[in-house]
Design a protein around this motif. Structure first.
Motif, PDB file in Angstrom:
ATOM      1  N   THR A 162       0.845  -1.192   0.000  1.00  0.00           N
ATOM      2  CA  THR A 162       0.000   0.000   0.000  1.00  0.00           C
ATOM      3  C   THR A 162       0.881   1.243   0.000  1.00  0.00           C
ATOM      4  N   ILE A 163       0.488   2.206  -0.816  1.00  0.00           N
ATOM      5  CA  ILE A 163       1.135   3.514  -0.820  1.00  0.00           C
ATOM      6  C   ILE A 163       0.025   4.548  -1.012  1.00  0.00           C
ATOM      7  N   VAL A 164       0.216   5.730  -0.463  1.00  0.00           N
ATOM      8  CA  VAL A 164      -0.783   6.794  -0.554  1.00  0.00           C
ATOM      9  C   VAL A 164      -0.143   7.973  -1.284  1.00  0.00           C
ATOM     10  N   LEU A 165      -0.850   8.474  -2.299  1.00  0.00           N
ATOM     11  CA  LEU A 165      -0.319   9.541  -3.144  1.00  0.00           C
ATOM     12  C   LEU A 165      -1.244  10.748  -3.169  1.00  0.00           C
ATOM     13  N   ALA A 166      -0.655  11.930  -3.094  1.00  0.00           N
ATOM     14  CA  ALA A 166      -1.389  13.192  -3.203  1.00  0.00           C
ATOM     15  C   ALA A 166      -0.897  13.899  -4.457  1.00  0.00           C
ATOM     16  N   GLY A 167      -1.789  14.051  -5.428  1.00  0.00           N
ATOM     17  CA  GLY A 167      -1.411  14.685  -6.691  1.00  0.00           C
ATOM     18  C   GLY A 167      -2.436  15.703  -7.134  1.00  0.00           C
ATOM     19  N   GLY A 168      -2.938  16.494  -6.196  1.00  0.00           N
ATOM     20  CA  GLY A 168      -4.004  17.436  -6.519  1.00  0.00           C
ATOM     21  C   GLY A 168      -5.343  16.810  -6.206  1.00  0.00           C
ATOM     22  N   CYS A 169      -6.334  17.158  -6.964  1.00  0.00           N
ATOM     23  CA  CYS A 169      -7.691  16.643  -6.753  1.00  0.00           C
ATOM     24  C   CYS A 169      -7.702  15.117  -6.844  1.00  0.00           C
ATOM     25  N   PHE A 170      -8.289  14.474  -5.851  1.00  0.00           N
ATOM     26  CA  PHE A 170      -8.258  13.002  -5.857  1.00  0.00           C
ATOM     27  C   PHE A 170      -9.094  12.391  -6.959  1.00  0.00           C
ATOM     28  N   TRP A 171     -10.049  13.129  -7.514  1.00  0.00           N
ATOM     29  CA  TRP A 171     -10.842  12.580  -8.628  1.00  0.00           C
ATOM     30  C   TRP A 171      -9.933  12.223  -9.795  1.00  0.00           C
ATOM     31  N   GLY A 201      -4.980  20.598   7.371  1.00  0.00           N
ATOM     32  CA  GLY A 201      -3.647  20.094   7.066  1.00  0.00           C
ATOM     33  C   GLY A 201      -3.668  18.814   6.240  1.00  0.00           C
ATOM     34  N   SER A 202      -4.851  18.280   5.984  1.00  0.00           N
ATOM     35  CA  SER A 202      -4.977  17.038   5.225  1.00  0.00           C
ATOM     36  C   SER A 202      -4.801  17.300   3.735  1.00  0.00           C
ATOM     37  N   ALA A 203      -4.258  16.305   3.048  1.00  0.00           N
ATOM     38  CA  ALA A 203      -4.161  16.347   1.592  1.00  0.00           C
ATOM     39  C   ALA A 203      -5.228  15.438   1.003  1.00  0.00           C
ATOM     40  N   GLU A 204      -5.743  15.812  -0.166  1.00  0.00           N
ATOM     41  CA  GLU A 204      -6.585  14.897  -0.924  1.00  0.00           C
ATOM     42  C   GLU A 204      -5.641  13.850  -1.511  1.00  0.00           C
ATOM     43  N   VAL A 205      -5.947  12.585  -1.255  1.00  0.00           N
ATOM     44  CA  VAL A 205      -5.036  11.505  -1.641  1.00  0.00           C
ATOM     45  C   VAL A 205      -5.794  10.338  -2.253  1.00  0.00           C
ATOM     46  N   VAL A 206      -5.033   9.421  -2.830  1.00  0.00           N
ATOM     47  CA  VAL A 206      -5.565   8.111  -3.185  1.00  0.00           C
ATOM     48  C   VAL A 206      -4.691   7.062  -2.497  1.00  0.00           C
ATOM     49  N   LYS A 207      -5.361   6.087  -1.941  1.00  0.00           N
ATOM     50  CA  LYS A 207      -4.669   4.949  -1.335  1.00  0.00           C
ATOM     51  C   LYS A 207      -4.648   3.841  -2.383  1.00  0.00           C
ATOM     52  N   LEU A 208      -3.448   3.412  -2.733  1.00  0.00           N
ATOM     53  CA  LEU A 208      -3.282   2.353  -3.727  1.00  0.00           C
ATOM     54  C   LEU A 208      -2.844   1.071  -3.041  1.00  0.00           C
ATOM     55  N   VAL A 209      -3.563   0.002  -3.302  1.00  0.00           N
ATOM     56  CA  VAL A 209      -3.135  -1.332  -2.906  1.00  0.00           C
ATOM     57  C   VAL A 209      -2.728  -1.997  -4.211  1.00  0.00           C
ATOM     58  N   TYR A 210      -1.490  -2.488  -4.263  1.00  0.00           N
ATOM     59  CA  TYR A 210      -0.987  -3.004  -5.526  1.00  0.00           C
ATOM     60  C   TYR A 210      -0.183  -4.281  -5.340  1.00  0.00           C
TER      61      TYR A 210
END
Length: 180
Positions: free
Chosen positions: A6-15, A53-62
């Motif tokens: 699992t890794i969590v990424l913040a790259g702007g809008c989570f959509w 302080g939270s970022a919009e993120v996606v949690k990836l399970v890979y």
């Protein structure tokens, strides 16, 4: 059966970020959420204020046997602007920062090496400002934010911002796209 990571990424809008990673072979699950802020169980409205302080993120399970951490991060860097501090395009605020929130030390090493290489090779017009820190916490976003692009492909933001990112992924990383 191989184990997942699992890794969590913040790259702007989570959509947008979610829409891209749902296309990647070896990504077993993608979930939009909020991470690494001070609030406990923040809501979308609270995160949008920029005060949690939270970022919009996606949690990836890979499955690392199908797609490596490095490949995921190469996709991540190619589908958002990692040189903009606290913004992506018209989305401005700390909640839109670029971040890699690792769950294993090996992910941190891969991320830092990739950033170092990209900066040395001047792959971008400015230095990468993506934060690379341990995942402190993660909270799933509300149901209406899950699978947003898939459910709303004709919504204005999806057409203007998410769809071009998905198209870029498909062009640039054809070999990593899901079959079909």
């Amino acid at each position: 059966m191989s184990s997942s990571e699992t890794i969590v990424l913040a790259g702007g809008c989570f959509w947008c970020t979610e829409a891209v990673f749902k296309e990647v072979r070896g990504v077993l699950d993608v979930e939009s959420g909020y991470s690494n802020g001070q609030a406990t169980r923040p809501t979308y409205e609270e995160v949008c204020t920029g005060r949690t302080g939270s970022a919009e993120v996606v949690k990836l399970v890979y499955d690392p046997m199908q797609v490596s951490t490095r490949q995921l991060l190469e996709i991540f860097f190619a589908t958002h602007d990692p040189t903009q501090l606290n913004r992506q395009g018209n989305d401005v605020g700390t909640q839109y920062r670029s971040g890699i929130y690792f769950t294993m030390p090996a992910q941190q090493q891969v991320a830092e090496a990739l950033i170092r290489e990209a900066n040395q090779d001047k792959l971008f017009d400015a230095p990468i400002v993506t934060e690379v820190v341990s995942l402190v916490h993660y909270f799933a976003a509300e149901d209406e934010h899950q699978d947003f692009f898939e459910r709303n492909p004709h919504q204005g933001y999806c057409v203007a911002v998410a769809a071009p990112k998905v198209a870029k992924f498909r062009r640039t990383f054809r070999e990593l796209a899901r079959a079909g």
